[in-house]
Design an enzyme around this catalytic site. Sequence first.
Site, PDB file in Angstrom:
ATOM      1  N   LYS A 117       0.823  -1.213   0.000  1.00 44.12           N
ATOM      2  CA  LYS A 117       0.000   0.000   0.000  1.00 44.12           C
ATOM      3  C   LYS A 117       0.861   1.269   0.000  1.00 44.12           C
ATOM      4  O   LYS A 117       0.418   2.317  -0.450  1.00 44.12           O
ATOM      5  CB  LYS A 117      -0.974  -0.016   1.170  1.00 44.12           C
ATOM      6  CG  LYS A 117      -2.000  -1.128   1.003  1.00 44.12           C
ATOM      7  CD  LYS A 117      -3.204  -0.982   1.887  1.00 44.12           C
ATOM      8  CE  LYS A 117      -4.298  -1.960   1.491  1.00 44.12           C
ATOM      9  NZ  LYS A 117      -3.970  -3.367   1.750  1.00 44.12           N
TER      10      LYS A 117
HETATM   11  C1  LIG Z   1      -4.557  -4.455   1.128  1.00 46.31           C
HETATM   12  C2  LIG Z   1      -3.827  -5.747   1.025  1.00 46.31           C
HETATM   13  C3  LIG Z   1      -4.218  -6.753   0.112  1.00 46.31           C
HETATM   14  C4  LIG Z   1      -5.452  -6.632  -0.755  1.00 46.31           C
HETATM   15  O1  LIG Z   1      -5.321  -5.654  -1.762  1.00 46.31           O
HETATM   16  P1  LIG Z   1      -6.607  -5.101  -2.552  1.00 46.31           P
HETATM   17  O2  LIG Z   1      -6.096  -3.958  -3.334  1.00 46.31           O
HETATM   18  O3  LIG Z   1      -7.597  -4.704  -1.495  1.00 46.31           O
HETATM   19  O4  LIG Z   1      -7.114  -6.222  -3.401  1.00 46.31           O
HETATM   20  C5  LIG Z   1      -3.452  -7.908   0.025  1.00 46.31           C
HETATM   21  N1  LIG Z   1      -2.364  -8.079   0.814  1.00 46.31           N
HETATM   22  C6  LIG Z   1      -1.957  -7.145   1.696  1.00 46.31           C
HETATM   23  C7  LIG Z   1      -0.772  -7.417   2.549  1.00 46.31           C
HETATM   24  C8  LIG Z   1      -2.675  -5.942   1.842  1.00 46.31           C
HETATM   25  O5  LIG Z   1      -2.269  -5.027   2.734  1.00 46.31           O
END
Ligand SMILES: *Cc1c(COP(=O)(O)O)cnc(C)c1O
Length: 475
Positions: A117
């Site tokens: 993120k």
């Molecule tokens: C947010 C997250 C996801 C999921 O991603 P999306 O964009 O919501 O599909 C998967 N793995 C981790 C570690 C995350 O923080």
Amino acid sequence: MLYLSTRGHPQRKRFCDILLEGLAPDGGLYLPERYPQVDGALLTRLRTAYHEQGYAELAFQILQLFIDDIPDADLRALCEKTYTAEVFGTGEIVPLRHLEDGLWLEALSNGPTLAFKDMAMQLLGNLFEYELGRRGEQLNILGATSGDTGSAAEYAMRGKQGVRVFMTSPHGRMSAFQQAQMFSLQDENIHNIAIEGVFDDCQDIVKAVSNDHAFKAKYKIGTVNSINWARLLAQVVYYFAGYVQATTANDQKVSFTVPSGNFGNVCAGHVARSMGLPIDKLVVATNENDVLDEFFRTGVYRVRGSADTHETSSPSMDISKASNFERFVFDLLGRDGARVQALFGTALGQDGRFDLSADPAFAEAARTYGFASGKSTHADRLATIRDTHQRFGVTIDTHTADGVKVAREHSTPGQPMLVLETALPIKFAETIQEALGHAPERPARFAGIEDLPKRVQVMAADVQQVKDYIARHCD
Ligand SMILES: *Cc1c(COP(=O)(O)O)cnc(C)c1O
């Protein structure tokens, strides 16, 4: 470049307007009117940009195809400020790591909070500061987190001019490491609010505050949740960076497997593919919360109630509905806003489901758009973490393990399959301990963070108390 709503609203907006907004006025999500096309010559220029000038230049060249209301020099400076080796740990920013024949990990988790993120949120922080400065405005971000999103947002916004963050989280329910990451921040513009309740209580509070339009306007409340178009756009870049690292010529194809929750990450892959990036398959990997896997197998999209949402060892994928999925369905249905309104605005509200299995468009999800899917369980996760550690000496986190497990079910001989690494194992140490019998490695800069002083306000699950707190800290 103008942006439209997936639910057919006639209004069109520019990038910087939707940057600071959430949903479109009709409840839809924003998408560009068309996807800019990358032909062979441009792909070659992007390949050269990444290899010779680096990730920041690649990011600039892709972003400027979508953004025409920030001058090029400013946009380039924002990308250069964001994607540095100091912040992301390596000059490649998203290096590939080879696992076995045809299978690679694309490392997206070496940013400040050790989850992918950061890739988008760090850019968002700089974009927000830039645009708010230009307008002479302030923004107070209110959010709810169960872990990764909140810390990524706080590390992106800390110390930024014009921005405050009020982040609610369920008191005592995040891992010790995640709590330490967030609560150890001492920046004055970052406010941690630990709610005595569960994650749903936090989300309900955020919704209630946002639905108080007078309060929202007076205190300039905004969000940074996963439906934000700028976050999605920033994620498009690393599909290109993965492609140009895994190939030497533009006639080669690669596939990606993406650990998925809200469909944000893999939706960026869909945008990259729609721009002409030679992606063969986009494989959606889910955990026990298999809303998306069910859709791609059967054509039925069925949101879950909170009782049917499993708490798993890949918790960042524990979703009851996939909030970005509407963007893909809009494209799948030939950009028919009225149909999207009928499905997402009406059918989901009334029945909690819709069924496209008999619709000719459903076959196109695989045929035209390259989608495939699979599911992984706690037992699969443990086995995959153990196997990857034994055979390759690499420790992967629980979400990435879901990706590796599902990727193997969809690989094509002779074609690179890139699994997106969405977090580092230290964030989910308990499960690594369970799988391997020892704790994962901890990056040196996180030594002892659990012992740092904590800056957090514990509060009852009470909307008024949260509003009062925001009001007190907004002048
Ligand atoms: C947010 C997250 C996801 C999921 O991603 P999306 O964009 O919501 O599909 C998967 N793995 C981790 C570690 C995350 O923080």
